[in-house]
Design an enzyme around this catalytic site. Sequence first.
Site, PDB file in Angstrom:
ATOM      1  N   GLU A   1     -10.792   0.873  -1.501  1.00  0.00           N
ATOM      2  CA  GLU A   1      -9.859  -0.211  -1.192  1.00  0.00           C
ATOM      3  C   GLU A   1     -10.537  -1.446  -0.609  1.00  0.00           C
ATOM      4  O   GLU A   1     -10.612  -1.602   0.596  1.00  0.00           O
ATOM      5  CB  GLU A   1      -8.691   0.261  -0.315  1.00  0.00           C
ATOM      6  CG  GLU A   1      -9.014   1.042   0.920  1.00  0.00           C
ATOM      7  CD  GLU A   1      -7.722   1.466   1.658  1.00  0.00           C
ATOM      8  OE1 GLU A   1      -6.741   0.693   1.684  1.00  0.00           O
ATOM      9  OE2 GLU A   1      -7.711   2.575   2.206  1.00  0.00           O
TER      10      GLU A   1
ATOM     11  N   GLU B   1      -6.409  -1.243  -4.462  1.00  0.00           N
ATOM     12  CA  GLU B   1      -6.827   0.143  -4.172  1.00  0.00           C
ATOM     13  C   GLU B   1      -6.443   1.085  -5.310  1.00  0.00           C
ATOM     14  O   GLU B   1      -5.353   0.975  -5.881  1.00  0.00           O
ATOM     15  CB  GLU B   1      -6.165   0.651  -2.885  1.00  0.00           C
ATOM     16  CG  GLU B   1      -6.545   2.088  -2.531  1.00  0.00           C
ATOM     17  CD  GLU B   1      -5.934   2.575  -1.218  1.00  0.00           C
ATOM     18  OE1 GLU B   1      -4.922   2.005  -0.781  1.00  0.00           O
ATOM     19  OE2 GLU B   1      -6.479   3.549  -0.661  1.00  0.00           O
TER      20      GLU B   1
ATOM     21  N   ASP C   1      -3.194   7.422  -3.523  1.00  0.00           N
ATOM     22  CA  ASP C   1      -3.106   6.260  -2.635  1.00  0.00           C
ATOM     23  C   ASP C   1      -3.463   5.025  -3.465  1.00  0.00           C
ATOM     24  O   ASP C   1      -4.480   5.019  -4.153  1.00  0.00           O
ATOM     25  CB  ASP C   1      -4.122   6.498  -1.498  1.00  0.00           C
ATOM     26  CG  ASP C   1      -4.089   5.472  -0.382  1.00  0.00           C
ATOM     27  OD1 ASP C   1      -3.315   4.504  -0.467  1.00  0.00           O
ATOM     28  OD2 ASP C   1      -4.864   5.648   0.576  1.00  0.00           O
TER      29      ASP C   1
ATOM     30  N   ASP D   1       0.883  -1.171   0.000  1.00  0.00           N
ATOM     31  CA  ASP D   1       0.000   0.000   0.000  1.00  0.00           C
ATOM     32  C   ASP D   1       0.919   1.218   0.000  1.00  0.00           C
ATOM     33  O   ASP D   1       1.719   1.408   0.930  1.00  0.00           O
ATOM     34  CB  ASP D   1      -0.906  -0.037   1.232  1.00  0.00           C
ATOM     35  CG  ASP D   1      -2.086   0.920   1.112  1.00  0.00           C
ATOM     36  OD1 ASP D   1      -1.963   1.941   0.400  1.00  0.00           O
ATOM     37  OD2 ASP D   1      -3.131   0.667   1.752  1.00  0.00           O
TER      38      ASP D   1
ATOM     39  N   HIS E   1      -6.936  10.068   5.496  1.00  0.00           N
ATOM     40  CA  HIS E   1      -8.239   9.458   5.730  1.00  0.00           C
ATOM     41  C   HIS E   1      -9.282  10.524   6.033  1.00  0.00           C
ATOM     42  O   HIS E   1      -9.667  10.751   7.175  1.00  0.00           O
ATOM     43  CB  HIS E   1      -8.161   8.421   6.856  1.00  0.00           C
ATOM     44  CG  HIS E   1      -7.465   7.164   6.418  1.00  0.00           C
ATOM     45  ND1 HIS E   1      -6.839   6.317   7.290  1.00  0.00           N
ATOM     46  CD2 HIS E   1      -7.301   6.628   5.187  1.00  0.00           C
ATOM     47  CE1 HIS E   1      -6.310   5.305   6.602  1.00  0.00           C
ATOM     48  NE2 HIS E   1      -6.576   5.472   5.330  1.00  0.00           N
TER      49      HIS E   1
ATOM     50  N   HIS F   1     -11.826   5.746   1.600  1.00  0.00           N
ATOM     51  CA  HIS F   1     -11.865   7.036   2.291  1.00  0.00           C
ATOM     52  C   HIS F   1     -11.720   8.194   1.319  1.00  0.00           C
ATOM     53  O   HIS F   1     -11.241   8.011   0.200  1.00  0.00           O
ATOM     54  CB  HIS F   1     -10.720   7.088   3.308  1.00  0.00           C
ATOM     55  CG  HIS F   1      -9.395   6.665   2.716  1.00  0.00           C
ATOM     56  ND1 HIS F   1      -8.543   7.542   2.125  1.00  0.00           N
ATOM     57  CD2 HIS F   1      -8.810   5.447   2.579  1.00  0.00           C
ATOM     58  CE1 HIS F   1      -7.479   6.884   1.666  1.00  0.00           C
ATOM     59  NE2 HIS F   1      -7.615   5.608   1.926  1.00  0.00           N
TER      60      HIS F   1
HETATM   61 CO    CO Z   1      -6.097   4.136   1.305  1.00  0.00          CO
END
Ligand code: CO
Length: 291
Positions: free
Chosen positions: A189, A276, A97, A86, A164, A156
């Site tokens: 995600e 994600e 992200d 990640d 977040h 998020h």
């Molecule tokens: Co994330």
Amino acid sequence: MNEKEEILEKYMRAGKILSEVRAETAKKVKKDATLLSVAEFAENLIREKGGQPAFPVNISRNDEAAHSTPTFDDKSVFGEDMVKLDIGVHIDGYIADTAITVDLSGHPDLVKASEKALADAIKFIHAGVNTADIGGVIEDAITSFGYKPVINLTGHGLAQYLQHAPPAIPNKKMPHGVVLEEGDIIAIEPFATDGVGKIYDAGNAEIYHLVSERPVRLPSARKLLEKILEYKTLPFAKRWLGSNVDFAMLALVKANIIMPYPILKEVDGGLISQAEHSLIVTADGCEVFTK
Ligand code: CO
């Protein structure tokens, strides 16, 4: 460019760097390679390409879902693991992200389950959809493979220096949610597991974030805090601060200045896969900027 266009351009640039870094880093995940070499490779490549890590590279294996990152002198190596990378990049706080599963464990369908859930969610999203229904799309995709979504982890929103931000994007059908609007920037995600689909705090935190800046008496802690302030409100790794920082870190945690992100593990010890992307919601769809 007006201010809004400049911000979008930063998201796009962060996303482009991140896509390249994700592809290069995935190739480094091999049996017997050290986790530390992979994390440092990714974080250095981000900086070389003109971005900054938005958070420490998370390398979570098997029943770990998230928040695992190597220690300062970590010697651990990959085995036959289900590896989640990640990774985040920011430019002036504007974050991209992404996550990918590199499977060395021989469970291709579990990887496909989270990938399909992400693809289906992306197809489903446009201005006007409810986050509760996105959760339903994700859950349906994962259960169609015979697996379960991890229900206490969510996608998020993304905001400047806030990884977040609201809204939470659930990984299962919910009774209520919020309606997405054109221009919303979010990360989706899905996590799929062959366990029961819940995670718990397993401790051993290596990732922290600043909660409030306040005076601290211990000189070593004061010095460390100065360094930590560079990351603003973004998560940082203990290993970024050097060796022998345990005592100063503990003082900052006790003074409620920083807070740990404990490693999250599946309650049943189930294997977890993750996928994600970050995207911008448009009138009739969405634009993924971490492709
Ligand atoms: Co994330």
